[in-house]
Write a protein that holds these residues in place. Structure first.
Motif, short mmCIF file in Angstrom:
data_model
loop_
_atom_site.label_atom_id
_atom_site.label_comp_id
_atom_site.label_asym_id
_atom_site.label_seq_id
_atom_site.Cartn_x
_atom_site.Cartn_y
_atom_site.Cartn_z
N HIS A 58 42.35 52.32 47.34
CA HIS A 58 41.50 52.63 46.18
C HIS A 58 40.95 51.35 45.56
O HIS A 58 41.65 50.33 45.50
CB HIS A 58 42.29 53.46 45.16
CG HIS A 58 42.81 54.73 45.73
ND1 HIS A 58 42.04 55.85 45.86
CD2 HIS A 58 44.03 55.03 46.27
CE1 HIS A 58 42.76 56.81 46.44
NE2 HIS A 58 43.97 56.34 46.69
N HIS A 59 39.74 51.46 45.07
CA HIS A 59 39.03 50.26 44.63
C HIS A 59 38.09 50.64 43.49
O HIS A 59 37.40 51.66 43.57
CB HIS A 59 38.22 49.73 45.84
CG HIS A 59 37.59 48.40 45.62
ND1 HIS A 59 36.81 47.79 46.58
CD2 HIS A 59 37.63 47.54 44.58
CE1 HIS A 59 36.38 46.63 46.12
NE2 HIS A 59 36.87 46.45 44.91
N ASP A 60 38.09 49.86 42.45
CA ASP A 60 37.13 50.11 41.37
C ASP A 60 36.72 48.76 40.77
O ASP A 60 37.31 47.72 41.10
CB ASP A 60 37.75 51.01 40.29
CG ASP A 60 36.69 51.79 39.52
OD1 ASP A 60 35.49 51.41 39.57
OD2 ASP A 60 37.04 52.78 38.87
N MET A 69 46.61 42.49 36.95
CA MET A 69 46.15 43.75 37.52
C MET A 69 44.89 43.61 38.37
O MET A 69 44.52 44.53 39.07
CB MET A 69 45.84 44.76 36.38
CG MET A 69 47.02 45.13 35.52
SD MET A 69 48.23 46.09 36.44
CE MET A 69 49.65 45.02 36.36
N ALA A 70 44.22 42.48 38.27
CA ALA A 70 42.92 42.34 38.96
C ALA A 70 43.09 41.71 40.33
O ALA A 70 43.93 40.82 40.52
CB ALA A 70 41.99 41.49 38.11
N VAL A 125 39.41 45.80 41.02
CA VAL A 125 40.79 46.27 40.97
C VAL A 125 41.05 47.14 42.20
O VAL A 125 40.21 47.98 42.54
CB VAL A 125 41.04 47.09 39.68
CG1 VAL A 125 42.49 47.53 39.60
CG2 VAL A 125 40.65 46.29 38.45
N THR A 126 42.17 46.93 42.83
CA THR A 126 42.52 47.78 43.98
C THR A 126 43.93 48.33 43.77
O THR A 126 44.73 47.76 43.02
CB THR A 126 42.50 46.98 45.30
OG1 THR A 126 43.34 45.84 45.17
CG2 THR A 126 41.10 46.54 45.66
N ALA A 162 44.28 53.87 38.06
CA ALA A 162 43.95 54.24 36.68
C ALA A 162 44.78 53.42 35.70
O ALA A 162 44.27 52.96 34.66
CB ALA A 162 44.20 55.74 36.49
N LEU A 163 46.04 53.22 36.02
CA LEU A 163 46.90 52.44 35.14
C LEU A 163 46.43 50.99 35.05
O LEU A 163 46.33 50.41 33.96
CB LEU A 163 48.35 52.49 35.66
CG LEU A 163 49.36 51.65 34.87
CD1 LEU A 163 49.52 52.20 33.45
CD2 LEU A 163 50.72 51.63 35.57
#
Lengths: 389, 459
Positions: free
Chosen positions: B224-226, B250-251, B275-276, B284-285
């Motif tokens: 997951h990646h955002d 977190m990054a 962020v992954t 999400a966290l």
């Protein structure tokens, strides 16, 4: 060179995205794959053409080799990062070839190709009356108001694998009750690869002859065996007065299968499918062949790492099929493609272009893989599945 | 008769040697604004042994050798400033080993970033390596040889040269050496605990030998990646914002960007935070924790997270990003020049101001930004200046801006990255004399005939 193209030469950054497919699996430009000098990649070619137009270099034998080694596969168009120039990359290379042709600076192989077509109307130097002989014993009617004209083109008329394709497709069409006919001795070359090689005048002349014949006979719909014919008849013929509904035979097979007019049987072997550039990247037709293969019972299609828009060209486009500018060697794209097909574990490499058929069939032999991989055309595979091998 | 060409052809084969005007033209220049300089020969070796034989020949004939990977450095480091042989390494592109448990890959020096990424996705989908922002044809070896950085440089350990687990190198005198654990045992897992000889070839821009194989660290690939973009117009706030985001842990990747286009975003500092995560709830966290770390800022309404249209987000999630190559066409002219300067994070505001002043003075446009290296241990600040390749005057102005930027980077307390020959001279001019002398001794010892990429790091 046309100012439309001259004005974009300097906009190539030579960033190299054009060498790879969009999934980066391996080098995907056949000329670069073969030679590995930066000059043979699309970016290098853009910079060299600019250097030529600016007078920084003079055309030489090497320059011609670099320019004519492009197989017009369109991978660079697909992968280029520059939105404002990507669609014109191959057009620039073809325009530069046109200039070289006009200046009389062409490699001997290209010259011989042009000569053959200008004398005979096809690259095989065969008389026009022989163009329909591939179907001589098939009892196919001469086109006379049928729904479709089946146009074989030069390679499917005179090259053995291509002739097998045309015969298999025609037999399936007959079996499905399709209304179609062929031309007996009136076809000339479609002109696509001449155009791509820079010989536009001859390409236009041949296209006009075909158009005149088609119009005289009242042709409305055309089925082509070659994706090269399919491409040029859709893209170039309308401007020359030839507006037809043009289909590739794989599309018609898919239609007949969907209608239930053709029912494929079991093929009994795993297959992989090679997308021809002039069907896939140039015309975004990726699904008809897969649709047909998907109907074979007990068979699945194992995709190669580079498929659909990422397919590695067989190396037979842009005139190279006839001029052999790329030469021989392990790094020929056709041989790399065969190795990629072998990696899938499939025993059959399915093609839908007579040029791909010959290129890949020869490459299987060059790789010594005859006992592991067989190249067959889509129509042959469908025929075999129905017990007519 | 060209005796050197004949010998080169004997070594690599006739097809892979060129003295033609076309290859001499292409290999005489890169995409930046440096003046061209033609090679005498372009050679494409396929094995370490071929490289060794070429280097031995070059020593015998006293001919320069310039190793080249993707050829995308923009500052002329692979342009043969004193002629000789350009060694285009891209035929050496086999991926030799991937050790999943010990998280490393061994590749030949011409292996591209894109091809390793594709190989890992197919055969080892749980692993990835750190990709630079360069196009995917950039090579692993070329990038580590210039202390490149990439999308895992913030979270996974710094410059790509710090991710090297071992090297195989052909020395300027022709010996083939292995460095790191592979010198002593068969596996390429680490440079420790041995004396770190790899440093003799990292950051030296191909002036101390030809790297032929690289062991490189691999890292977990998350599903997951955002991406978030935090924006503020306060240039002096950047170091604190970056500090806060870094400290969340977190990054994956943190970049800072400033560009005059589009107009409505001019003046905004953008902190791009990738962020992954392995799971959606984990993602999400992580996003929530990052947002929370900047609450003070966005509650003032002077700063905030940018709502991103899907196409913009999709572009920012690409690794590498095609948009960065497109920057070369901002001036409708297929070129940009680039000064990367490695500097402390607190210098980012001053570097921004300096970049804008320099571009205004020279009448050119810009994109400025930085990638965070390590957990804020430094920043790779870039001053990128697009130019129109057909506009000679603009090229001259960009060259002038480049020179000013190099000087300014040093004045600010940074060091130009992959600097062109003139920039290297500036750096050497500021260097401690004893360090300079040590560099000189190292080069003389390794390369007694001075054949390796002469004109670069010239001491």
């Amino acid at each position: 060179m046309d100012s439309e193209y001259r004005d974009i030469l300097h906009r190539c950054f030579r960033c190299g995205w054009c060498k790879l497919p969009t999934n980066y699996a391996d080098f995907n430009c056949p000329a670069y794959l073969k030679h590995r000098f930066e000059s043979f990649a699309s970016g290098g070619r853009m910079w060299l053409i600019r250097a030529w137009t600016e007078g920084e270099i003079t055309p030489s034998e090497r320059f011609n080799q670099i320019l004519f080694s492009c197989v017009t596969c369109g991978n660079c168009v697909e992968a280029c990062a520059m939105d404002k120039i990507r669609d014109k990359l191959v057009d620039v290379f073809v325009a530069a070839r046109r200039d070289l042709v006009e200046e009389g600076r062409i490699p001997p192989g290209v010259r011989d190709y042009f000569k053959a077509v200008s004398v005979s109307g096809n690259p095989y130097k065969r008389p026009a009356e022989e163009t329909g002989l591939w179907a001589a014993d098939l009892d196919i009617e001469e086109y006379n108001g049928h729904e479709y004209l089946l146009y074989a083109g030069s390679v499917a008329s005179f090259d053995d694998p291509g002739m097998r394709m045309a015969r298999s497709a025609a037999k399936l069409f007959k079996q499905a009750g399709l209304s179609f006919g062929t031309l007996k001795g009136e076809e000339v070359d479609d002109g696509n690869d001449l155009r791509a090689s820079g010989e536009q005048a001859l390409a236009d002349f041949l296209a006009s002859r075909n158009i005149e014949t088609f119009n005289r006979k009242g042709v409305g719909k055309i089925i082509t065996i070659s994706p090269h014919s399919f491409h040029t008849m859709r893209k170039d013929y309308p401007a020359l007065g030839g507006t037809f509904e043009v289909y590739h035979y794989s599309q018609v097979l898919a239609l007949l299968v969907m209608q239930g007019a053709l029912v494929p049987g079991g093929f009994g072997a795993e297959v992989t499918y090679h997308d021809p550039c002039y069907l896939g990247r140039w015309n975004k037709e990726y699904f008809s062949s897969r649709r047909v293969l998907g109907e074979l019972k007990g068979t699945s299609v194992r995709e190669m790492d580079r498929s659909m828009q990422n397919a590695l060209c067989c190396g037979g486009g842009g005139g190279n099929f006839f001029t052999d500018i790329l030469g021989t060697g392990r790094d020929l794209s056709s041989r790399a493609r065969v190795r990629e097909a072998l990696d899938t574990g499939a025993g059959t490499l399915v093609v839908s272009c007579p040029q791909c058929y010959r290129m890949l069939d020869d490459a299987v032999k060059a790789e010594g893989a005859q006992d592991r991989l067989r190249v067959r055309d889509l129509a042959e595979v469908v025929s075999a599945s129905a017990g007519d091998a | 008769m060209d005796r050197i060409k004949d010998r080169l052809e004997e070594i690599v084969g006739k097809d892979y040697v060129s003295c033609s005007a076309e290859e001499r033209f292409i290999y005489s220049r890169d995409q930046g604004v440096q003046e061209p300089s033609e090679p005498d020969y372009v050679v494409l070796p396929a094995t370490s042994e071929e490289v060794r034989e070429i280097v031995l020949l070059a020593n015998e004939a006293k001919v320069p050798v310039v190793p080249m990977g993707g050829g995308l450095v923009l500052s002329g480091l692979t342009v043969p400033l004193k002629g000789g042989i350009v060694l285009d390494m891209k035929r050496m592109n086999r991926i030799l080993e991937v050790n999943e448990n010990s998280h490393y890959a061994v590749v030949e020096a011409g292996t591209s970033q894109g091809m390793l990424d594709a190989y890992l996705r197919k055969h080892h989908p749980r692993l990835k390596h750190s990709l630079p922002d360069a196009p995917p044809v950039a090579t692993i070896a070329g990038n580590i040889a210039i202390h490149g950085s990439g999308h895992l440089s913030q979270s996974e350990g710094g410059f790509h040269s710090e991710m090297v687990t071992g090297l195989e190198v052909v020395l300027p005198t022709g010996e083939l050496v292995k460095l790191g654990s592979c010198s002593t045992v068969s596996a390429w897992f680490s440079r420790a605990p041995l004396p770190d000889l790899a440093g003799l070839f990292l950051g030296w821009n191909g002036t101390t030998g030809v790297i032929t194989k690289v062991g490189i660290k691999l890292f977990p690939r998350q599903a997951h990646h955002d991406v978030l973009i935090f924006m503020t117009e306060d240039v002096d706030a950047a170091p604190d914002i970056l500090f806060r985001v870094i400290h969340t842990g977190m990054a994956e990747d943190i970049n800072y960007a400033l560009s005059p286009k589009p107009d409505y975003l001019s003046g905004f500092q953008m902190i791009v935070i990738n962020v992954t995560a392995h799971r959606e709830d984990e993602l999400a966290l992580k996003l929530r924790i990052i947002r929370e770390s900047l609450r003070d800022y966005f509650e003032t309404k002077e700063a905030g997270f940018m709502p991103m249209p899907p196409n913009m987000k999709a572009g920012l999630l690409e690794v590498p990003q095609k948009a960065l190559s497109r920057f070369a066409d901002v001036r409708k002219g297929g070129g940009f020049e680039y000064v990367g300067a490695i500097m402390p994070l607190e210098k980012i505001p001053d570097a921004c101001r300096a970049g804008m002043e320099i571009t205004e003075r020279n009448g050119i446009t810009y994109s400025l930004g930085a990638r965070i290296i390590g957990r804020g241990h430094s920043a790779m600040f870039f001053f990128a200046y697009p130019f129109n390749r057909a506009d000679k005057d603009e090229i001259r102005r960009v060259r002038s801006a480049l020179e000013e930027t190099n000087e300014e980077a040093i004045r600010l307390g940074g060091i130009p990255w992959k600097a062109e020959a003139a920039g290297q001279k500036l750096i050497l001019g500021s260097m401690e004399p004893a360090t300079y002398e040590l560099m000189k001794k190292v080069r003389t010892l390794l390369d007694p005939n001075g054949i390796m990429n002469p004109g670069n790091w010239e001491v």
